[in-house]
Write a protein that holds these residues in place. Structure first.
Motif, PDB file in Angstrom:
ATOM      1  N   GLY A 125      -4.369  -9.557  23.148  1.00  0.00           N
ATOM      2  CA  GLY A 125      -4.525  -8.629  22.033  1.00  0.00           C
ATOM      3  C   GLY A 125      -3.480  -7.528  22.047  1.00  0.00           C
ATOM      4  N   PHE A 126      -3.171  -6.992  23.232  1.00  0.00           N
ATOM      5  CA  PHE A 126      -2.144  -5.948  23.301  1.00  0.00           C
ATOM      6  C   PHE A 126      -0.765  -6.513  22.977  1.00  0.00           C
ATOM      7  CE2 PHE A 126      -5.284  -3.683  26.054  1.00  0.00           C
ATOM      8  CZ  PHE A 126      -5.437  -2.597  25.217  1.00  0.00           C
ATOM      9  N   GLY A 127      -0.502  -7.742  23.383  1.00  0.00           N
ATOM     10  CA  GLY A 127       0.754  -8.379  23.006  1.00  0.00           C
ATOM     11  C   GLY A 127       0.850  -8.584  21.507  1.00  0.00           C
ATOM     12  N   LEU A 128      -0.246  -9.044  20.912  1.00  0.00           N
ATOM     13  CA  LEU A 128      -0.265  -9.218  19.460  1.00  0.00           C
ATOM     14  C   LEU A 128      -0.109  -7.885  18.731  1.00  0.00           C
ATOM     15  CD1 LEU A 128      -3.116 -11.852  18.990  1.00  0.00           C
ATOM     16  CD2 LEU A 128      -0.663 -12.194  18.694  1.00  0.00           C
ATOM     17  N   GLY A 177       1.637  -5.329  19.790  1.00  0.00           N
ATOM     18  CA  GLY A 177       3.058  -4.998  19.836  1.00  0.00           C
ATOM     19  C   GLY A 177       3.854  -5.766  18.796  1.00  0.00           C
ATOM     20  N   PHE A 178       3.561  -7.070  18.670  1.00  0.00           N
ATOM     21  CA  PHE A 178       4.241  -7.872  17.663  1.00  0.00           C
ATOM     22  C   PHE A 178       3.902  -7.399  16.249  1.00  0.00           C
ATOM     23  CE2 PHE A 178       4.718 -11.276  20.944  1.00  0.00           C
ATOM     24  CZ  PHE A 178       6.103 -11.323  20.909  1.00  0.00           C
ATOM     25  N   SER A 179       2.650  -7.010  16.038  1.00  0.00           N
ATOM     26  CA  SER A 179       2.272  -6.551  14.698  1.00  0.00           C
ATOM     27  C   SER A 179       3.002  -5.271  14.334  1.00  0.00           C
ATOM     28  CB  SER A 179       0.761  -6.354  14.602  1.00  0.00           C
ATOM     29  OG  SER A 179       0.360  -5.194  15.300  1.00  0.00           O
ATOM     30  N   LEU A 180       3.115  -4.338  15.272  1.00  0.00           N
ATOM     31  CA  LEU A 180       3.854  -3.105  14.994  1.00  0.00           C
ATOM     32  C   LEU A 180       5.325  -3.393  14.750  1.00  0.00           C
ATOM     33  CD1 LEU A 180       2.191  -0.675  17.556  1.00  0.00           C
ATOM     34  CD2 LEU A 180       1.810  -0.830  15.091  1.00  0.00           C
ATOM     35  N   PHE A 181       5.888  -4.354  15.500  1.00  0.00           N
ATOM     36  CA  PHE A 181       7.280  -4.734  15.286  1.00  0.00           C
ATOM     37  C   PHE A 181       7.480  -5.303  13.888  1.00  0.00           C
ATOM     38  CE2 PHE A 181      10.371  -8.236  15.279  1.00  0.00           C
ATOM     39  CZ  PHE A 181      11.536  -7.510  15.492  1.00  0.00           C
ATOM     40  N   PHE A 182       6.607  -6.233  13.474  1.00  0.00           N
ATOM     41  CA  PHE A 182       6.767  -6.852  12.164  1.00  0.00           C
ATOM     42  C   PHE A 182       6.533  -5.860  11.032  1.00  0.00           C
ATOM     43  CE2 PHE A 182       6.267 -10.943  14.411  1.00  0.00           C
ATOM     44  CZ  PHE A 182       7.390 -11.573  13.900  1.00  0.00           C
ATOM     45  N   ASN A 213       0.306  -7.464   9.285  1.00  0.00           N
ATOM     46  CA  ASN A 213      -1.102  -7.131   9.020  1.00  0.00           C
ATOM     47  C   ASN A 213      -2.047  -8.167   9.625  1.00  0.00           C
ATOM     48  OD1 ASN A 213      -0.788  -4.736   7.615  1.00  0.00           O
ATOM     49  ND2 ASN A 213      -0.413  -5.795   5.690  1.00  0.00           N
ATOM     50  N   ILE A 214      -1.689  -9.436   9.487  1.00  0.00           N
ATOM     51  CA  ILE A 214      -2.530 -10.486  10.063  1.00  0.00           C
ATOM     52  C   ILE A 214      -2.563 -10.366  11.581  1.00  0.00           C
ATOM     53  CG2 ILE A 214      -2.707 -12.988  10.395  1.00  0.00           C
ATOM     54  CD1 ILE A 214      -1.629 -13.251   7.513  1.00  0.00           C
ATOM     55  N   LEU A 215      -1.416 -10.084  12.183  1.00  0.00           N
ATOM     56  CA  LEU A 215      -1.374  -9.898  13.636  1.00  0.00           C
ATOM     57  C   LEU A 215      -2.160  -8.667  14.066  1.00  0.00           C
ATOM     58  CD1 LEU A 215       2.302 -10.810  14.545  1.00  0.00           C
ATOM     59  CD2 LEU A 215       0.237 -12.054  15.142  1.00  0.00           C
ATOM     60  N   PHE A 216      -2.117  -7.593  13.263  1.00  0.00           N
ATOM     61  CA  PHE A 216      -2.872  -6.390  13.610  1.00  0.00           C
ATOM     62  C   PHE A 216      -4.371  -6.666  13.621  1.00  0.00           C
ATOM     63  CE2 PHE A 216      -5.201  -2.570  12.319  1.00  0.00           C
ATOM     64  CZ  PHE A 216      -4.863  -1.732  13.362  1.00  0.00           C
ATOM     65  N   LEU A 217      -4.866  -7.323  12.587  1.00  0.00           N
ATOM     66  CA  LEU A 217      -6.301  -7.614  12.528  1.00  0.00           C
ATOM     67  C   LEU A 217      -6.721  -8.580  13.627  1.00  0.00           C
ATOM     68  CD1 LEU A 217      -6.806  -7.851   8.671  1.00  0.00           C
ATOM     69  CD2 LEU A 217      -7.507  -6.001  10.205  1.00  0.00           C
ATOM     70  N   SER A 218      -5.888  -9.570  13.919  1.00  0.00           N
ATOM     71  CA  SER A 218      -6.238 -10.508  14.993  1.00  0.00           C
ATOM     72  C   SER A 218      -6.155  -9.835  16.363  1.00  0.00           C
ATOM     73  CB  SER A 218      -5.360 -11.744  14.937  1.00  0.00           C
ATOM     74  OG  SER A 218      -4.018 -11.406  15.158  1.00  0.00           O
ATOM     75  N   SER A 219      -5.196  -8.916  16.546  1.00  0.00           N
ATOM     76  CA  SER A 219      -5.107  -8.225  17.828  1.00  0.00           C
ATOM     77  C   SER A 219      -6.301  -7.308  18.042  1.00  0.00           C
ATOM     78  CB  SER A 219      -3.815  -7.430  17.922  1.00  0.00           C
ATOM     79  OG  SER A 219      -3.827  -6.345  17.022  1.00  0.00           O
ATOM     80  N   LEU A 220      -6.758  -6.671  16.990  1.00  0.00           N
ATOM     81  CA  LEU A 220      -7.948  -5.830  17.101  1.00  0.00           C
ATOM     82  C   LEU A 220      -9.166  -6.670  17.490  1.00  0.00           C
ATOM     83  CD1 LEU A 220      -8.518  -2.825  16.676  1.00  0.00           C
ATOM     84  CD2 LEU A 220      -9.285  -3.390  14.384  1.00  0.00           C
ATOM     85  N   ARG A 271     -17.662  -6.399  17.511  1.00  0.00           N
ATOM     86  CA  ARG A 271     -17.337  -4.971  17.440  1.00  0.00           C
ATOM     87  C   ARG A 271     -16.356  -4.668  16.316  1.00  0.00           C
ATOM     88  NH1 ARG A 271     -16.493  -2.901  23.616  1.00  0.00           N
ATOM     89  NH2 ARG A 271     -18.690  -2.561  24.097  1.00  0.00           N
ATOM     90  N   THR A 272     -15.424  -5.589  16.065  1.00  0.00           N
ATOM     91  CA  THR A 272     -14.486  -5.384  14.963  1.00  0.00           C
ATOM     92  C   THR A 272     -15.227  -5.380  13.634  1.00  0.00           C
ATOM     93  OG1 THR A 272     -12.738  -6.470  16.228  1.00  0.00           O
ATOM     94  CG2 THR A 272     -12.399  -6.262  13.863  1.00  0.00           C
ATOM     95  N   ALA A 273     -16.112  -6.349  13.450  1.00  0.00           N
ATOM     96  CA  ALA A 273     -16.893  -6.401  12.214  1.00  0.00           C
ATOM     97  C   ALA A 273     -17.784  -5.164  12.090  1.00  0.00           C
ATOM     98  CB  ALA A 273     -17.735  -7.671  12.179  1.00  0.00           C
ATOM     99  N   HIS A 274     -18.380  -4.735  13.199  1.00  0.00           N
ATOM    100  CA  HIS A 274     -19.228  -3.543  13.174  1.00  0.00           C
ATOM    101  C   HIS A 274     -18.399  -2.298  12.842  1.00  0.00           C
ATOM    102  CE1 HIS A 274     -22.550  -0.895  14.110  1.00  0.00           C
ATOM    103  NE2 HIS A 274     -21.766  -0.229  14.951  1.00  0.00           N
TER     104      HIS A 274
END
Length: 129
Positions: A11-14, A16-21, A39-46, A54-57
């Motif tokens: 998740g932390f790797g994703l 980083g990639f999401s912030l880069f993209f 955006n897709i990487l950010f939501l999947s990393s979360l 917890r993400t849905a909550h």
């Protein structure tokens, strides 16, 4: 000491990639494909970091509904190739969703002044005159 699981490392790797993209998409004049991928990487990393439940909550709490609506609406607008309007909506939703975290983050940044190495950069007692 908190143990970090393998899913959280992914998740932390994703993240980083999401912030880069996202940054690269903004630098390339709001390229919708790069921003949608970020955006897709950010939501999947979360989801990888805190878990699906917890993400849905987090997004679907009653008092965070307006922030979730703007954030997820902005993500959907970026996916529909309206990147500028989508990023504006996402930014507003991000501020509404994470406004309870801002004082904690500000306190952490302000406590960095007490770190000896960083203290030399932030010291205002020395003058150039």
């Amino acid at each position: 000491m908190v143990a970090i699981t393998e899913f959280q490392k992914i998740g932390f790797g994703l993240m980083g990639f999401s912030l880069f993209f996202l940054l690269f998409g903004v630098l390339l004049y709001f390229d919708s494909v790069l921003m949608a991928f970020g955006n897709i990487l950010f939501l999947s990393s979360l989801t990888f970091i805190i878990g699906f439940r917890r993400t849905a909550h987090f997004f679907f709490q009653r008092h965070k509904f307006r922030g979730s609506f703007f954030f997820l609406g902005g993500v959907s607008l970026v996916l529909c190739r309206w990147p500028i309007v989508g990023i504006l909506l996402e930014s507003y939703g991000f501020v509404l969703l994470f406004r309870s975290f801002f004082p904690m983050a500000l306190g952490f940044v302000l406590s960095a002044v007490n770190i000896p190495v960083l203290n030399t950069f932030f010291s205002s007692s020395s003058s150039m005159v």
